[in-house]
Write an enzyme that holds these catalytic residues in place. Structure first.
Site: not given
Ligand code: MRU
Length: 350
Positions: A48-50, A91, A198, A239
């Site tokens: 996870r994480g963009a 996603r 997270q 994101d």
């Molecule tokens: O649902 P997630 O854990 O994928 O959400 C992640 C976030 O909101 C992060 O802040 C975002 O993706 C930036 S990651 C460098």
């Protein structure tokens, strides 16, 4: 996070991921050897994480190309278009996903004149490039952002925008890491980040591994901490940042931005240019992922609410640009009004 611990990597015939659902208690690898497994891993938040899901999807495209029995370039391109649609749908909020698969598909089309083997090689090369560039962008964000951290260095962050959310080093955590490495005073207040935790599970672990001082708080403690003067600034990831600077990030980010404004604190967004989406004019157009209500009613698999209760789970919210002090990208720091700076950042990217 140690330099050796990778978020996503390629092995011939497989996309490999550290299983972020199991951290911090276990470090396990999930090996995805078919496209459906990559799509599942993105959806189930194994990764996870963009930026990290963008890198994963790029390798998913490489896997689809490697496994394909297509006899002609056109057949393979059609399969890759289908693979892109499958991956992008997992996603919807993080634009890095479609950006990465789009980049890979473009290179596949360029290579098509040279045959099926050339497409396969081009797709994998591009996936490797996306991963390497992401790591470099994170380090550049660290360089640009470190100077923004106030002298006492008390930074509040939300969710995990660290090495685990990227190819490594992170976005929101990058300025903190860089400042810390240079001997600056830093102390990170980490929101636990309900419902997926997270912050508690991943950010707290990453910072602890790096030896960076931190205090874990529940999300609803942020206002109290700000009011008693414990916080100097907020840095979060993103994101999707749209043309006017409106920014989607983990649910709860908007509330922090409102609180930061009420307490006169700078509110920074740190993100690579791959997170910028100039196709959308304002934040209301950003698709917000709705996840299972079970992630709200359960904690670690345990039901914590009355059985059968109705629960909502929007996974992201949008912070209006007027609440954002600056956006830290690999190209530099962009101040309001954001449109021109965002256009310039995108203009220079691949
Ligand atoms: O649902 P997630 O854990 O994928 O959400 C992640 C976030 O909101 C992060 O802040 C975002 O993706 C930036 S990651 C460098």
């Amino acid at each position: 996070m140690s330099e050796e611990l990778r978020t996503v990597w390629w092995e011939p015939g497989a996309v490999c991921l550290i299983d972020q659902r199991r951290l911090p208690h276990a470090q396990e690898t999930v090996r995805c050897s078919e496209l459906a497994a990559v799509a599942w891993a993105i959806n189930a938040m194994v990764v996870r994480g963009a930026p990290a899901i963008g890198c994963t999807a790029a390798y998913g495209m490489a896997l689809a190309a490697e496994l394909s029995a297509a006899g002609t370039p056109d057949e393979l391109l059609a399969e890759l278009e289908q693979a892109k649609a499958t991956l992008d749908a997992q996603r919807p909020t993080a634009v890095n996903l479609a950006w990465a698969t789009g980049r890979v598909l473009t290179q596949a089309r360029v290579a098509a004149a040279h045959g099926v083997a050339a497409i396969r090689a081009a797709v994998l090369t591009e996936a490797h490039a996306i991963l390497a560039e992401d790591l470099a962008m994170c380090h550049a964000i660290g360089e640009h952002g470190a100077a923004l951290i106030p002298p006492r260095g008390h930074v509040l962050t939300h969710c995990n925008a660290g090495g685990l959310a990227t190819a490594g080093y992170g976005t929101a955590l990058a300025p903190i890491r860089t400042a810390f490495t240079r001997g600056r005073a830093v102390h990170v207040f980490v929101d636990e980040t309900r419902p997926f935790l997270q912050g508690a599970r991943l950010t707290a672990w990453e910072l602890q591994q790096a030896g960076i001082p931190l205090t874990l708080i529940t999300d609803n403690m942020a206002g109290y901490m700000m009011r008693r003067g414990a916080i100097d600034c907020v840095i979060v990831g993103a994101d999707r940042i749209v043309a006017n600077g409106d920014t989607a990030n983990k649910i709860g980010t908007y509330s922090l931005a409102v609180l930061a404004r009420a307490h006169g604190l700078p509110f920074y967004v740190a993100a690579p240019s791959s997170t910028i989406d100039l196709q959308l004019a304002h934040g209301d157009q950003i698709p917000i992922e709705e996840r299972s209500a079970a992630e709200v009613t359960h904690l670690g698999g345990q039901l914590i609410a009355p059985a059968g209760v109705h629960a909502a789970h929007p996974a992201f919210d949008v912070t209006p640009n007027e609440l954002i002090t600056a956006i830290i990208t690999e190209r530099g720091v962009i101040y309001p009004p954001f449109s021109e700076g965002l256009r310039a950042a995108v203009g220079e990217r691949r």
